[in-house]
Structure formats: C-alpha cells, structure tokens
Motif scaffolding. Structure first.
Motif, PDB file in Angstrom:
ATOM      1  N   VAL A 122       0.869  -1.171   0.000  1.00  0.00           N
ATOM      2  CA  VAL A 122       0.000   0.000   0.000  1.00  0.00           C
ATOM      3  C   VAL A 122       0.909   1.224   0.000  1.00  0.00           C
ATOM      4  N   ILE A 123       0.766   2.069  -1.014  1.00  0.00           N
ATOM      5  CA  ILE A 123       1.594   3.267  -1.135  1.00  0.00           C
ATOM      6  C   ILE A 123       0.736   4.480  -0.811  1.00  0.00           C
ATOM      7  N   SER A 124       0.989   5.059   0.349  1.00  0.00           N
ATOM      8  CA  SER A 124       0.256   6.245   0.795  1.00  0.00           C
ATOM      9  C   SER A 124       1.038   7.477   0.360  1.00  0.00           C
ATOM     10  N   THR A 125       0.473   8.266  -0.551  1.00  0.00           N
ATOM     11  CA  THR A 125       1.220   9.359  -1.163  1.00  0.00           C
ATOM     12  C   THR A 125       0.990  10.718  -0.507  1.00  0.00           C
ATOM     13  N   SER A 126       0.148  10.786   0.506  1.00  0.00           N
ATOM     14  CA  SER A 126      -0.050  12.065   1.191  1.00  0.00           C
ATOM     15  C   SER A 126       1.196  12.402   1.999  1.00  0.00           C
ATOM     16  N   LEU A 127       1.576  13.657   1.986  1.00  0.00           N
ATOM     17  CA  LEU A 127       2.731  14.093   2.773  1.00  0.00           C
ATOM     18  C   LEU A 127       2.303  14.703   4.101  1.00  0.00           C
ATOM     19  N   ARG A 128       1.011  14.662   4.386  1.00  0.00           N
ATOM     20  CA  ARG A 128       0.487  15.189   5.650  1.00  0.00           C
ATOM     21  C   ARG A 128       0.252  14.015   6.600  1.00  0.00           C
ATOM     22  N   ARG A 129       0.979  13.995   7.702  1.00  0.00           N
ATOM     23  CA  ARG A 129       0.806  12.928   8.700  1.00  0.00           C
ATOM     24  C   ARG A 129      -0.623  12.964   9.248  1.00  0.00           C
ATOM     25  N   GLY A 130      -1.223  11.782   9.382  1.00  0.00           N
ATOM     26  CA  GLY A 130      -2.584  11.696   9.905  1.00  0.00           C
ATOM     27  C   GLY A 130      -3.623  12.239   8.948  1.00  0.00           C
ATOM     28  N   SER A 131      -3.295  12.276   7.673  1.00  0.00           N
ATOM     29  CA  SER A 131      -4.226  12.809   6.676  1.00  0.00           C
ATOM     30  C   SER A 131      -5.417  11.872   6.502  1.00  0.00           C
ATOM     31  N   ASN A 132      -6.453  12.381   5.888  1.00  0.00           N
ATOM     32  CA  ASN A 132      -7.636  11.575   5.616  1.00  0.00           C
ATOM     33  C   ASN A 132      -7.314  10.401   4.701  1.00  0.00           C
ATOM     34  N   SER A 133      -6.525  10.645   3.666  1.00  0.00           N
ATOM     35  CA  SER A 133      -6.183   9.542   2.753  1.00  0.00           C
ATOM     36  C   SER A 133      -5.295   8.520   3.451  1.00  0.00           C
ATOM     37  N   ASP A 140       1.988  -8.954  -4.960  1.00  0.00           N
ATOM     38  CA  ASP A 140       0.881  -9.521  -5.732  1.00  0.00           C
ATOM     39  C   ASP A 140      -0.194  -8.467  -5.973  1.00  0.00           C
ATOM     40  N   VAL A 141      -0.310  -7.554  -4.999  1.00  0.00           N
ATOM     41  CA  VAL A 141      -1.334  -6.509  -5.018  1.00  0.00           C
ATOM     42  C   VAL A 141      -0.664  -5.172  -4.715  1.00  0.00           C
ATOM     43  N   VAL A 142      -1.023  -4.144  -5.488  1.00  0.00           N
ATOM     44  CA  VAL A 142      -0.538  -2.786  -5.230  1.00  0.00           C
ATOM     45  C   VAL A 142      -1.751  -1.899  -5.014  1.00  0.00           C
ATOM     46  N   CYS A 143      -1.750  -1.203  -3.891  1.00  0.00           N
ATOM     47  CA  CYS A 143      -2.819  -0.254  -3.594  1.00  0.00           C
ATOM     48  C   CYS A 143      -2.211   1.139  -3.504  1.00  0.00           C
ATOM     49  N   TRP A 144      -2.644   2.030  -4.367  1.00  0.00           N
ATOM     50  CA  TRP A 144      -2.220   3.429  -4.349  1.00  0.00           C
ATOM     51  C   TRP A 144      -3.250   4.219  -3.541  1.00  0.00           C
ATOM     52  N   ASP A 145      -2.770   5.159  -2.774  1.00  0.00           N
ATOM     53  CA  ASP A 145      -3.637   5.983  -1.940  1.00  0.00           C
ATOM     54  C   ASP A 145      -3.210   7.439  -2.117  1.00  0.00           C
ATOM     55  N   THR A 146      -4.145   8.302  -2.510  1.00  0.00           N
ATOM     56  CA  THR A 146      -3.763   9.696  -2.759  1.00  0.00           C
ATOM     57  C   THR A 146      -4.874  10.673  -2.386  1.00  0.00           C
ATOM     58  N   PRO A 147      -4.473  11.809  -1.867  1.00  0.00           N
ATOM     59  CA  PRO A 147      -5.443  12.897  -1.792  1.00  0.00           C
ATOM     60  C   PRO A 147      -5.621  13.453  -3.206  1.00  0.00           C
ATOM     61  N   ILE A 148      -6.774  13.988  -3.493  1.00  0.00           N
ATOM     62  CA  ILE A 148      -7.045  14.610  -4.784  1.00  0.00           C
ATOM     63  C   ILE A 148      -6.783  16.105  -4.652  1.00  0.00           C
ATOM     64  N   MET A 193       2.553  11.415  -6.050  1.00  0.00           N
ATOM     65  CA  MET A 193       2.184  10.125  -6.636  1.00  0.00           C
ATOM     66  C   MET A 193       2.607  10.080  -8.096  1.00  0.00           C
ATOM     67  N   LYS A 194       2.330  11.143  -8.834  1.00  0.00           N
ATOM     68  CA  LYS A 194       2.708  11.186 -10.246  1.00  0.00           C
ATOM     69  C   LYS A 194       4.220  11.118 -10.416  1.00  0.00           C
ATOM     70  N   THR A 195       4.947  11.811  -9.551  1.00  0.00           N
ATOM     71  CA  THR A 195       6.414  11.776  -9.626  1.00  0.00           C
ATOM     72  C   THR A 195       6.928  10.362  -9.392  1.00  0.00           C
ATOM     73  N   LEU A 196       6.367   9.659  -8.407  1.00  0.00           N
ATOM     74  CA  LEU A 196       6.783   8.278  -8.140  1.00  0.00           C
ATOM     75  C   LEU A 196       6.455   7.380  -9.334  1.00  0.00           C
ATOM     76  N   ILE A 197       5.265   7.523  -9.893  1.00  0.00           N
ATOM     77  CA  ILE A 197       4.903   6.721 -11.069  1.00  0.00           C
ATOM     78  C   ILE A 197       5.906   6.959 -12.208  1.00  0.00           C
ATOM     79  N   ASP A 198       6.228   8.218 -12.466  1.00  0.00           N
ATOM     80  CA  ASP A 198       7.193   8.527 -13.524  1.00  0.00           C
ATOM     81  C   ASP A 198       8.549   7.891 -13.248  1.00  0.00           C
ATOM     82  N   ARG A 199       8.967   7.936 -12.007  1.00  0.00           N
ATOM     83  CA  ARG A 199      10.281   7.405 -11.639  1.00  0.00           C
ATOM     84  C   ARG A 199      10.339   5.884 -11.670  1.00  0.00           C
ATOM     85  N   MET A 200       9.215   5.222 -11.625  1.00  0.00           N
ATOM     86  CA  MET A 200       9.212   3.760 -11.656  1.00  0.00           C
ATOM     87  C   MET A 200       9.286   3.229 -13.089  1.00  0.00           C
ATOM     88  N   ASN A 201       9.756   4.061 -13.999  1.00  0.00           N
ATOM     89  CA  ASN A 201       9.932   3.682 -15.390  1.00  0.00           C
ATOM     90  C   ASN A 201      10.861   2.480 -15.555  1.00  0.00           C
TER      91      ASN A 201
END
Length: 178
Positions: free
Chosen positions: A6-17, A77-85, A94-102
C-alpha cells in the motif's frame, strides 16, 4: 496469502487519505495477507530526468528512495495506491513516483491487482476520475495487471475529518477482499 503493498502518497501525517490506507491495510491483514504500507512522508523522491538509464540498468540512476520502493512493488501480488485529490487529480508526489518507476517497464512483475483509494474536499462523483485515468495509464504499461477496485471519500478536507466516516469501513472491507 498475498503480498500486498500500500503506497500512501499524502505528505500530511494523519491525513484523511492516510487513514483510509490504514483501514485498507487492517482489512488486508485481517484476511491473512502479508501487508506493507509505504508512506511517502520523509521519502526523498526526485523528478525523473528522462535519461532512460533505467532501461539499460533495470533501476534508476538517481540515488534516492525510489529504487527500494520499486523493488517492493515488483515483488507484490497486489498494489494499492492511496492519494489525496488536488485540483481533481492525483497528488504530485504520486505522479512523480509513477514517472520514476519507469525502470519497471522492462522487468518482470508479480502484481496483478491494483487498487486506488482517494480522498478530497470536493464530494462530486467525478472528483477522482482524472486520478483513476492517470493510474490506468500506468497500469496499461503492465498488461498482466488491472484496476480491481477504487474507493473515493469526498467531503473531507481538514486533518482527520474522515474519522467516523462509513468509507473507513468500506476501505477495511476492500482490503479484506484482496
């Protein structure tokens, strides 16, 4: 038993996401899965330079936290992305990480099931759609995988505002059924 990242992409600790991700993790663990949550808080993730060195080396040439994250994603086996909108799109980190996982593009990968958890201040049904489209662009590069489930919780803006929201139980159930 499945290996779940599970990849939590919020940079705010205790965030809703982040709280939504924690419930997904709880659910996945309750079903007997091996689960690791990766928070991007405190991680160094630089922008992709577009050098394509990763295609030759099988890893990124930039020395930061991305290669370690990639290695875990490749073995899951499973990847869960988690992001605030933000502005009706996935978070920039999140987008930066996706780009870097090229570097993963040419490699074998185990993940088949991908999930997306999103939160936003806005509560309209279409709020997470662009983030979903962006993530499916990444998934399309890994044809053995597919987007299995999404969960959106709108109307939450202030830290921890999601507490008591029924979407937390939905996240638990989604995780439990991976």
């Amino acid at each position: 038993m499945k290996k779940v990242i599970v990849i939590s992409t919020s940079l705010r600790r205790g965030s809703n996401s982040d709280m939504l991700a924690d419930k997904f993790v709880e659910g996945a663990k309750s079903a007997g899965n091996e689960v690791e949550k990766i928070s991007l808080v405190g991680k160094e993730i630089q922008f992709c330079k577009g050098c394509f060195g990763c295609q030759k080396l099988g890893k990124c040439v930039i020395k930061d936290d991305v290669n370690d994250i990639m290695a875990k994603v490749l073995e899951a086996d499973v990847v869960c992305w988690d992001t605030p909108i933000y502005y009706y799109e996935m978070s920039g980190q999140m987008k930066t990480l996706i780009d870097r996982m090229n570097a993963m593009y040419e490699q074998d990968y185990k993940f088949r099931d991908v999930y997306l958890l999103t939160t936003a201040a806005e509560d309209e049904e279409e709020t997470p759609k662009r983030a979903e489209i962006g993530l499916t662009g990444w998934i399309d590069c890994y044809p053995k995988s597919h987007l299995v489930g999404t969960l959106f919780c709108g109307g939450v803006n202030e830290p921890r505002e999601i507490e008591g929201n029924r979407k937390l139980q939905d996240a638990f159930e989604l995780g439990k059924n991976v």
